[in-house]
Design an enzyme around this catalytic site. Structure first.
Site, short mmCIF file in Angstrom:
data_model
loop_
_atom_site.label_atom_id
_atom_site.label_comp_id
_atom_site.label_asym_id
_atom_site.label_seq_id
_atom_site.Cartn_x
_atom_site.Cartn_y
_atom_site.Cartn_z
N GLU A 133 5.90 3.95 2.08
CA GLU A 133 6.62 5.15 1.65
C GLU A 133 7.12 5.96 2.84
O GLU A 133 8.25 6.44 2.86
CB GLU A 133 5.72 6.04 0.79
CG GLU A 133 5.31 5.44 -0.53
CD GLU A 133 4.37 6.34 -1.32
OE1 GLU A 133 4.19 6.10 -2.50
OE2 GLU A 133 3.82 7.29 -0.72
N CYS A 188 4.25 -6.32 -2.20
CA CYS A 188 3.88 -5.13 -2.95
C CYS A 188 4.87 -3.97 -2.72
O CYS A 188 6.05 -4.09 -3.02
CB CYS A 188 2.45 -4.75 -2.60
SG CYS A 188 1.67 -3.61 -3.75
N HIS A 189 4.41 -2.88 -2.11
CA HIS A 189 5.29 -1.74 -1.81
C HIS A 189 6.05 -1.92 -0.49
O HIS A 189 6.87 -1.07 -0.14
CB HIS A 189 4.48 -0.44 -1.75
CG HIS A 189 4.02 0.05 -3.08
ND1 HIS A 189 3.03 -0.57 -3.81
CD2 HIS A 189 4.41 1.13 -3.82
CE1 HIS A 189 2.82 0.09 -4.93
NE2 HIS A 189 3.64 1.12 -4.97
N GLY A 206 0.83 -1.20 0.00
CA GLY A 206 0.00 0.00 0.00
C GLY A 206 0.87 1.24 0.00
O GLY A 206 2.03 1.21 -0.41
N ARG A 207 0.34 2.34 0.50
CA ARG A 207 1.11 3.59 0.55
C ARG A 207 1.88 3.77 1.85
O ARG A 207 2.79 4.60 1.93
CB ARG A 207 0.20 4.78 0.29
CG ARG A 207 -0.19 4.91 -1.18
CD ARG A 207 -0.78 6.25 -1.54
NE ARG A 207 -2.07 6.50 -0.91
CZ ARG A 207 -2.28 7.33 0.10
NH1 ARG A 207 -1.28 7.99 0.65
NH2 ARG A 207 -3.50 7.50 0.57
N TYR A 266 5.79 -5.10 -6.23
CA TYR A 266 4.97 -4.47 -7.25
C TYR A 266 5.91 -3.86 -8.29
O TYR A 266 6.95 -3.29 -7.92
CB TYR A 266 4.06 -3.40 -6.63
CG TYR A 266 3.05 -2.86 -7.63
CD1 TYR A 266 2.02 -3.67 -8.08
CD2 TYR A 266 3.17 -1.58 -8.14
CE1 TYR A 266 1.12 -3.22 -9.03
CE2 TYR A 266 2.27 -1.10 -9.08
CZ TYR A 266 1.25 -1.94 -9.53
OH TYR A 266 0.36 -1.48 -10.47
#
Length: 388
Positions: free
Chosen positions: A287, A313-314, A283-284, A333
Site C-alpha cells: 500500500e 497477493c497485495h 501484505g500491507r 488477492y
C-alpha cells in the site's frame, strides 16, 4: 521437475511457524509430494503454530502464528510410501517426544536408513527415539544437554544457521539455517538442482506478509540462488516487521504480528541490471511502497527488460501503480481486483485461492497458499530445475 519423491512432516500444536511452512511449501515447489500429520488429528484439521523470534532478550520470544492445515491422517499413515521425514521445531516436540506412536514412527524411519531432517527443538524427538546415539548433530542450544545425555556427538550451534549431516540424519539449529537444511535434504532424497546460479531481488516493506517473504526467499536460497532483500530507507542488516494474514472464518483475513525479517542489501544502492528476477511479497507493505517513485522505477526496469517478475497477493498494488499491467493477465488477492482493473490488467480469478498464473515474464499469485505454484512458475522462467 519430476514428482518422484514423497515426504512426511511430523507436526504438532505450537510447532514453529516457519519451521513447518517453509520446508512444506519449498519441497512442493520442487515437485516433491508432502504429507503432514499430527497425533490425534485427521486430514483437514489444523495445528496452531508459534512465532519464535530473536528480539534482544536472553531467549526467543513467542506469539501466535498461522494455523497450519494438515493434509493426512496420523492413524492411517503408511511409512513405506515415504522417502524422507521432516521434524519441525517449536514447542510441539516437547510433548510429541512423549508419544509412543511418534517415537515408534521415528524409530522405523531411522532403521530404514531413509533421510530424516530435524530442526531446532525437533531433535528432542530424535533423542526420545534413541536415534542420535553416536551421531553428530546440532539443535537449538538449549536442546544440547538432552542430546548429549542421549549419546549424541553434540555440535555447538555457534551461529543460528548451523546444519550438520551424519549419514541419513540432517539437523539444524534454527529456521535461519533453512536454505542449507532444505538443500541437504533434497540432495539426500537423490535430487539434483540445475540452473540456480541466479541473482534475485525482493522488494520488502514493513508489514509485508510473513510467509510471503520468508517462504519464497528461503526456497530460492535453498536452490543455490543469491537472494537479496531491500526496503526503502533501510540498509543491509536492518529489519522489517511482518504481518501474519490468516483465514479464520471472518469475512476477510485476520492479522497478527509476525517474525522480523532481516534485509540483506541497501535499497539506495540497488542496480536492477545486476539481478535476474524480482519478487514482490504481499501484505500491507505494498500500500505504501506503491507511493515510492524509486520502487516504481525498479519495477518498470524489470518489466521493461523482460526479466521475470513474481508478485503475490497485495503486491500487485505496486504493479498497478507502476503502470505495467496494461494488456497483462494477472491474479491477486481478490480485494486487489480493483487495482488490477484500474491499472489496465485483465483479471484472472484465483479459484481456488492457491491458483497462480504466468503471462510472459510475469508470475502472479493470490495468497500464500499458492506458494508452491508461485515458486515453481518462477523457477520455470529462470530455468531452474530439480530432478531425481
Amino acid at each position: 521437475m519430476a514428482n518422484s519423491r514423497t515426504v512426511l512432516i511430523l507436526c504438532g500444536d505450537y510447532m514453529e511457524d516457519y519451521e513447518v511452512m517453509v520446508p512444506f511449501q519449498a519441497l512442493q515447489a520442487y515437485g516433491i509430494s508432502v504429507d503432514t500429520i499430527c497425533p490425534g488429528k485427521k486430514a483437514g484439521d489444523s495445528c496452531p503454530t508459534a512465532v519464535h523470534d530473536f528480539c534482544g532478550h536472553q531467549t526467543y520470544s513467542e506469539s501466535r502464528g498461522h494455523n497450519f492445515a494438515l493434509n493426512a491422517t496420523f492413524d492411517e499413515v503408511d511409512l513405506t510410501k515415504y522417502d524422507g521425514l521432516v521434524i519441525p521445531g517449536g514447542r510441539a516436540p516437547e510433548y510429541l517426544a512423549l508419544n509412543a506412536s511418534v517415537v515408534e514412527l521415528v524409530k522405523e524411519f531411522s532403521s530404514s536408513g531413509k533421510p530424516i531432517a530435524s530442526i531446532c527443538h525437533g531433535q528432542l524427538i530424535l533423542a526420545a527415539a534413541d536415534t542420535v546415539n553416536g551421531k553428530k548433530c546440532t539443535a537449538y542450544a538449549t536442546v544440547g544437554p538432552a542430546l548429549i545425555a542421549a549419546g549424541a556427538e553434540w555440535v555447538e550451534p555457534k551461529t543460528p544457521d548451523v546444519c550438520v549431516v551424519d549419514g541419513s540424519l540432517i539437523t539444524a539449529a534454527t529456521y535461519e539455517g533453512h536454505p542449507e537444511f532444505i538443500q541437504l535434504f533434497v540432495k539426500a532424497l537423490g535430487g539434483k538442482i540445475t540452473g540456480a546460479d541466479k541473482r534475485i531481488l525482493f522488494l520488502c516493506g514493513d508489514y509485508m506478509e510473513d510467509y510471503e517473504v520468508k517462504v519464497p526467499f528461503q526456497s530460492l536460497q535453498a536452490l543455490g540462488s543469491q537472494v537479496d532483500a531491500v526496503c526503502p530507507e533501510k540498509k543491509a542488516g536492518d529489519r522489517c516487521s511482518t504481518a501474519i494474514h490468516d483465514f479464520e472464518g471472518d469475512q476477510t483475513y485476520s492479522e497478527k504480528p509476525g517474525h522480523t525479517f532481516a534485509l540483506t542489501a541497501d535499497f539506495d544502492g540497488v542496480d536492477s541490471s545486476s539481478y535476474d528476477a524480482l519478487v514482490i511479497p504481499g501484505g500491507r507493505a505494498p500500500e505504501y511502497l506503491a507511493l515510492n517513485e524509486r520502487v516504481l522505477s525498479i519495477v518498470k526496469e524489470f518489466m521493461n527488460s523482460g526479466k521475470p517478475v513474481a508478485s503475490i497477493c497485495h503486491g500487485q498494488q505496486i504493479l498497478a501503480a507502476a503502470g505495467v499491467l496494461k494488456g497483462r493477465k494477472c491474479t491477486a488477492y481478490p480485494a486487489v481486483k480493483l487495482n488490477v482493473l484500474l491499472g489496465g490488467g485483465t483479471w484472472l480469478e484465483p479459484d481456488p485461492i492457491h491458483r497462480c498464473f504466468t503471462d510472459g515474464n510475469l508470475v502472479t499469485g493470490a495468497a500464500w497458499p499458492g506458494h508452491p505454484e508461485f515458486v515453481s512458475q518462477l523457477m520455470a522462467l529462470l530455468g531452474i530445475q530439480v530432478s531425481f
